[in-house]
Design a protein around this motif. Structure first.
Motif, PDB file in Angstrom:
ATOM      1  N   VAL A  17       1.005  -1.325  -0.125  1.00 31.67           N
ATOM      2  CA  VAL A  17      -0.017   0.253  -0.268  1.00 31.67           C
ATOM      3  C   VAL A  17       0.831   1.375   0.108  1.00 31.67           C
ATOM      4  O   VAL A  17       1.690   1.499   0.835  1.00 31.67           O
ATOM      5  N   VAL A  18       0.639   2.041  -1.207  1.00 31.71           N
ATOM      6  CA  VAL A  18       1.675   3.402  -1.131  1.00 31.71           C
ATOM      7  C   VAL A  18       0.747   4.536  -0.886  1.00 31.71           C
ATOM      8  O   VAL A  18       1.173   5.627  -0.557  1.00 31.71           O
ATOM      9  N   ARG A  19      -0.538   4.315  -0.818  1.00 29.04           N
ATOM     10  CA  ARG A  19      -1.368   5.518  -0.437  1.00 29.04           C
ATOM     11  C   ARG A  19      -2.996   5.060  -0.128  1.00 29.04           C
ATOM     12  O   ARG A  19      -3.430   4.102  -0.857  1.00 29.04           O
ATOM     13  N   THR A  20      -3.447   5.805   0.785  1.00 27.24           N
ATOM     14  CA  THR A  20      -4.674   5.686   1.158  1.00 27.24           C
ATOM     15  C   THR A  20      -5.397   6.933   1.657  1.00 27.24           C
ATOM     16  O   THR A  20      -4.626   7.999   2.164  1.00 27.24           O
ATOM     17  N   GLU A  21      -6.523   7.206   0.983  1.00 27.03           N
ATOM     18  CA  GLU A  21      -7.225   8.503   1.446  1.00 27.03           C
ATOM     19  C   GLU A  21      -8.693   8.319   1.156  1.00 27.03           C
ATOM     20  O   GLU A  21      -9.063   7.551   0.378  1.00 27.03           O
ATOM     21  N   ARG A  22      -9.496   9.241   1.905  1.00 31.08           N
ATOM     22  CA  ARG A  22     -10.893   9.372   2.052  1.00 31.08           C
ATOM     23  C   ARG A  22     -11.116  10.569   1.100  1.00 31.08           C
ATOM     24  O   ARG A  22     -10.556  11.754   1.334  1.00 31.08           O
ATOM     25  N   LEU A  23     -11.772  10.392   0.014  1.00 37.33           N
ATOM     26  CA  LEU A  23     -12.099  11.679  -0.935  1.00 37.33           C
ATOM     27  C   LEU A  23     -13.590  11.952  -0.983  1.00 37.33           C
ATOM     28  O   LEU A  23     -14.376  10.987  -0.957  1.00 37.33           O
ATOM     29  N   SER A  24     -14.031  13.078  -1.135  1.00 41.56           N
ATOM     30  CA  SER A  24     -15.455  13.448  -1.467  1.00 41.56           C
ATOM     31  C   SER A  24     -15.431  13.258  -2.880  1.00 41.56           C
ATOM     32  O   SER A  24     -14.677  13.224  -3.734  1.00 41.56           O
ATOM     33  N   ARG A  25     -16.678  13.339  -3.280  1.00 41.93           N
ATOM     34  CA  ARG A  25     -17.361  13.278  -4.488  1.00 41.93           C
ATOM     35  C   ARG A  25     -16.532  14.100  -5.509  1.00 41.93           C
ATOM     36  O   ARG A  25     -16.164  13.692  -6.592  1.00 41.93           O
ATOM     37  N   ASP A  26     -16.271  15.593  -5.388  1.00 41.86           N
ATOM     38  CA  ASP A  26     -15.862  16.414  -6.317  1.00 41.86           C
ATOM     39  C   ASP A  26     -14.382  16.171  -6.307  1.00 41.86           C
ATOM     40  O   ASP A  26     -13.752  16.816  -7.256  1.00 41.86           O
ATOM     41  N   LYS A  27     -13.493  15.361  -5.377  1.00 45.80           N
ATOM     42  CA  LYS A  27     -12.364  15.128  -5.552  1.00 45.80           C
ATOM     43  C   LYS A  27     -11.853  14.005  -6.130  1.00 45.80           C
ATOM     44  O   LYS A  27     -10.518  13.814  -6.406  1.00 45.80           O
ATOM     45  N   LEU A  28     -12.739  13.032  -6.558  1.00 42.32           N
ATOM     46  CA  LEU A  28     -12.482  11.807  -6.665  1.00 42.32           C
ATOM     47  C   LEU A  28     -11.811  11.842  -8.245  1.00 42.32           C
ATOM     48  O   LEU A  28     -10.424  11.516  -8.196  1.00 42.32           O
ATOM     49  N   LEU A  29     -12.307  12.444  -9.287  1.00 42.80           N
ATOM     50  CA  LEU A  29     -11.891  12.204 -10.498  1.00 42.80           C
ATOM     51  C   LEU A  29     -10.561  13.404 -10.691  1.00 42.80           C
ATOM     52  O   LEU A  29      -9.626  12.811 -11.324  1.00 42.80           O
ATOM     53  N   PRO A  30     -10.440  14.392 -10.167  1.00 44.88           N
ATOM     54  CA  PRO A  30      -8.985  15.071 -10.117  1.00 44.88           C
ATOM     55  C   PRO A  30      -7.901  14.533  -9.431  1.00 44.88           C
ATOM     56  O   PRO A  30      -6.889  14.370  -9.906  1.00 44.88           O
ATOM     57  N   ALA A  31      -8.300  13.595  -8.474  1.00 49.08           N
ATOM     58  CA  ALA A  31      -7.373  12.586  -7.778  1.00 49.08           C
ATOM     59  C   ALA A  31      -6.969  11.708  -8.588  1.00 49.08           C
ATOM     60  O   ALA A  31      -5.552  11.275  -8.960  1.00 49.08           O
ATOM     61  N   ILE A  32      -7.551  11.074  -9.639  1.00 48.88           N
ATOM     62  CA  ILE A  32      -7.287   9.719 -10.294  1.00 48.88           C
ATOM     63  C   ILE A  32      -6.716  10.571 -11.563  1.00 48.88           C
ATOM     64  O   ILE A  32      -5.799   9.802 -12.170  1.00 48.88           O
TER      65      ILE A  32
END
Length: 341
Positions: A17-32
């Motif tokens: 595991v190199v990253r784990t995060e809790r994302l809101s709906r509006d931040k999911l696609l920008p993060a991906i």
């Protein structure tokens, strides 16, 4: 995945595991978007196909996994983080089944059947409520459509045995019943029109007792059917094959699993039930396979067996691109002929 919150976990090629995060709906696609092209795995649950299409458009490979197959990988208590980790681990299994991502058109077609089922259920609730109320005053109707019309007729005519204090409320229920009937007819007309406009669905409808509803629902659910390796796999996905328990030299089979798509399975069973009713009315034309089955099994069991056979035939026609040959000898499976013939 949820409506507003998403749990994200990233692993390297070794599974660390190199990253784990809790994302809101509006931040999911920008993060991906910030991640180089990779494999993105999700459970095939509500809204999964929408997000799969969005993420696939970003250049990633999307894998939708059946939730029932992910669950064994969840360690101890369920949390969003452990669910995400279980999905990541399950996605690395080479034998893990995957759910094909549905197109917008497929999901729209599926939605028609979902809406129709909802309205049919509400129509049934309304007529059952009317029957229950009127039975309290000695007004009953027979089973089926004729009895339903008789019950509605009592209310519309203002039968003298119905209390005046209740009559207005019952007429509201009758009005809603008529609205549901009209709405169901509109959706069914749309489904039939779409089925007739689809060349593949038209080919499926050449199979006896496969009408526009089954053909349209099948196309909406599985597309071209290439995700199944065999006709039996499709029947098993519908839940029309028996459960099996085997250990050593002992093997037991039970009732059908009833797994998979409940609405689609119901349509196949209804089609088989109609076929069985016709066969009983015309026993001389009954398929010997079905006649022999009815000697050994109850009618409802025979209907389910016929539904499984019908599903296998549908899959064969769907995946081979060939047409059903209605000119066959009694007792044989339907032969296939080239669609151009």
């Amino acid at each position: 995945m949820a409506k507003s919150v998403f749990q994200f976990e990233a692993q390297d090629a070794q599974g660390a595991v190199v990253r784990t995060e809790r994302l809101s709906r509006d931040k999911l696609l920008p993060a991906i978007k910030t991640i180089p092209a990779t494999v993105v795995a999700m459970e095939a649950c509500a809204t999964a196909h929408y997000w799969a299409r969005q993420i696939r458009d970003l250049g990633h490979e999307v894998r939708l996994l059946p939730p029932a197959y992910v669950k064994p990988f969840v360690q101890r208590n369920k949390t969003d983080a452990r669910d995400a980790h279980a999905i990541a681990v399950a996605a690395t299994r080479p034998d893990m089944p995957r759910v094909p991502v549905k197109s917008v058109a497929q999901q729209g077609a599926r939605g028609l059947h979902t809406a129709r089922d909802l309205l049919v259920g509400q129509r049934t609730q309304l007529i059952n409520a009317l029957r229950g109320h009127l039975a309290e005053f000695g007004l009953v109707g027979a089973r089926g459509d004729a009895g339903a019309k008789a019950v509605i007729g009592f209310v519309e005519a203002g039968h003298p045995d119905i209390p005046r204090t209740l009559l207005a409320a019952l007429r509201v229920l009758v009005r809603h019943w008529h609205e549901k009937v009209e709405a169901i007819a509109e959706i069914e007309a749309q489904i039939k029109a779409e089925a007739k406009a689809d060349a593949v669905a038209q080919r499926l409808m050449t199979i006896p007792f496969v009408g526009p509803m089954i053909a349209h629902a099948t196309r909406a659910a599985i597309g071209e059917g290439q995700q199944f390796d065999s006709a039996r796999d499709y029947a098993a996905w519908l839940g029309l094959t028996p459960r099996t328990s085997a250990s050593g030299q002992t093997r037991r089979t039970g009732r059908i699993s009833k797994a998979g798509d409940q609405r689609l399975r119901r349509l196949y069973v209804l089609g088989a039930t109609a076929a069985l009713a016709k066969a009983k009315r015309h026993p001389d034309d009954m398929d010997p396979w079905l006649a022999e089955l009815l000697k050994r099994r109850p009618a409802r069991v025979a209907a389910v067996a016929l539904a499984a056979k019908l599903a296998r035939t549908v899959w064969a026609i769907l995946t081979t691109g060939e047409a059903y040959d209605a000119t066959r000898r009694r007792g044989q499976a339907g032969r296939l002929r080239p669609a151009a013939a």
